[in-house]
Design a protein around this motif. Structure first.
Motif: not given
Length: 241
Positions: A187-192
Motif C-alpha cells: 500500500h502506497p499510503w503505508d509506505i508514505h
C-alpha cells in the motif's frame, strides 16, 4: 551477484528489523470476492468494501478516535449489503464474509521470501491494522510463524497506520530507532506513513502499477518478496547510492 531487474542495492546500512504489513501484503484477499458472491452480493463489492474499511479507519484515527478493524469491517458490511437481493439475512451474510479472513492464504512469493530473509539473519515482525489472531493463523497455516519474532497490531498501540505514532510505537516495542526498521507493504499510503515516521520502506508492486506522485516514494520497489534479500545482502550495503 546479479540484482533483480538490474537494480543496485539502495540502502547504505542494513536494517535491524523488517516490518510487514499483513492484509494484501502477505495475504491474498482476492478470494473475498467469492465470499460476497456466495451471499448474493456482487463480487466486485469486496474491493469497494475493503477500501471503505481503510477509509473509515483512517478517518477515525485522523479525528483522534479508534476502533477495531473487525468492528469497522462488520459494520460497514451491514451498510454495504443493506438493500441488496441477498440469499440470506444481512447478519448471516456479514458473518459469512467476515469468516473469510480465517481462510485467507499467503501470496505465492511470501513463504520463500520470508525464509530467505530469516536465513539472512533479519529480525521479522508484522504490524497490521487488523488483529494478531488473523496474522497468526495466516502465517501458522503456511508454516512460517516461527520465522517472526512477534506479531503486532495497531489494536495494541496508539492509532491505526498511517498515523506516525503507530510506527514509532513498534520501534519502541522492538527496542530500535525508526530508521533501523524497514517497512514492507503493497500500500502506497503505508509506505508514505512509514517514511514520514522515519522508517525505511520497500514497496511490493505485484500489479506493476504506477506509484502515486503525492506520496513519499519507497526506498526500493520489488515485484516479489524473493527479490528483497539480494537487495539487502551484505555485499551490496557498502556500495554508493
Amino acid at each position: 551477484m546479479p540484482y533483480p531487474h538490474g537494480i543496485e542495492p539502495l540502502m547504505p546500512t542494513r536494517p535491524a528489523v523488517i516490518v510487514f504489513d499483513v492484509n494484501e501484503t502477505l495475504s491474498d484477499m482476492s478470494v473475498m470476492g467469492g465470499r460476497f458472491a456466495e451471499t448474493g452480493a456482487p463480487s466486485f463489492l469486496a474491493k469497494v468494501w475493503f477500501a471503505g474499511v481503510l477509509r473509515d479507519g483512517f478517518a477515525l484515527a485522523a479525528a483522534g478516535g479508534r476502533a477495531k478493524f473487525a468492528d469497522v469491517a462488520a459494520e460497514l458490511l451491514r451498510v454495504s449489503l443493506a438493500g441488496l437481493p441477498l440469499n440470506r439475512g444481512v447478519e448471516e451474510a456479514v458473518g459469512h464474509i467476515m469468516s473469510g479472513f480465517a481462510d485467507l492464504a499467503l501470496h505465492p512469493d511470501i513463504v520463500g521470501g520470508v525464509r530467505d530473509l530469516r536465513a539472512a539473519g533479519f529480525r521479522l515482525v508484522t504490524l497490521s491494522n487488523g488483529s494478531t489472531q488473523v496474522a497468526g493463523k495466516l502465517l501458522g497455516d503456511a508454516g512460517i510463524q516461527e520465522a517472526f519474532e512477534t506479531l503486532l497490531s495497531v489494536e495494541d498501540g496508539p492509532a491505526w497506520k498511517p498515523v506516525p505514532a503507530a510506527y514509532t510505537h513498534i520501534a519502541k516495542t522492538c527496542s530500535v530507532e525508526p530508521g533501523q526498521m524497514l517497512l514492507v507493504a503493497v500500500h502506497p499510503w503505508d509506505i508514505h506513513g512509514a517514511a514520514r515516521a522515519g522508517l525505511r520502506t520497500a514497496w511490493i508492486n505485484r500489479a506493476h502499477a504506477p506509484y502515486p506522485a503525492y506520496f513519499t516514494p519507497p526506498e526500493v520497489t520489488i515485484r516479489s518478496l524473493r527479490e528483497l534479500t539480494p537487495l539487502l545482502s551484505a555485499d551490496g550495503l557498502d556500495r554508493p547510492r
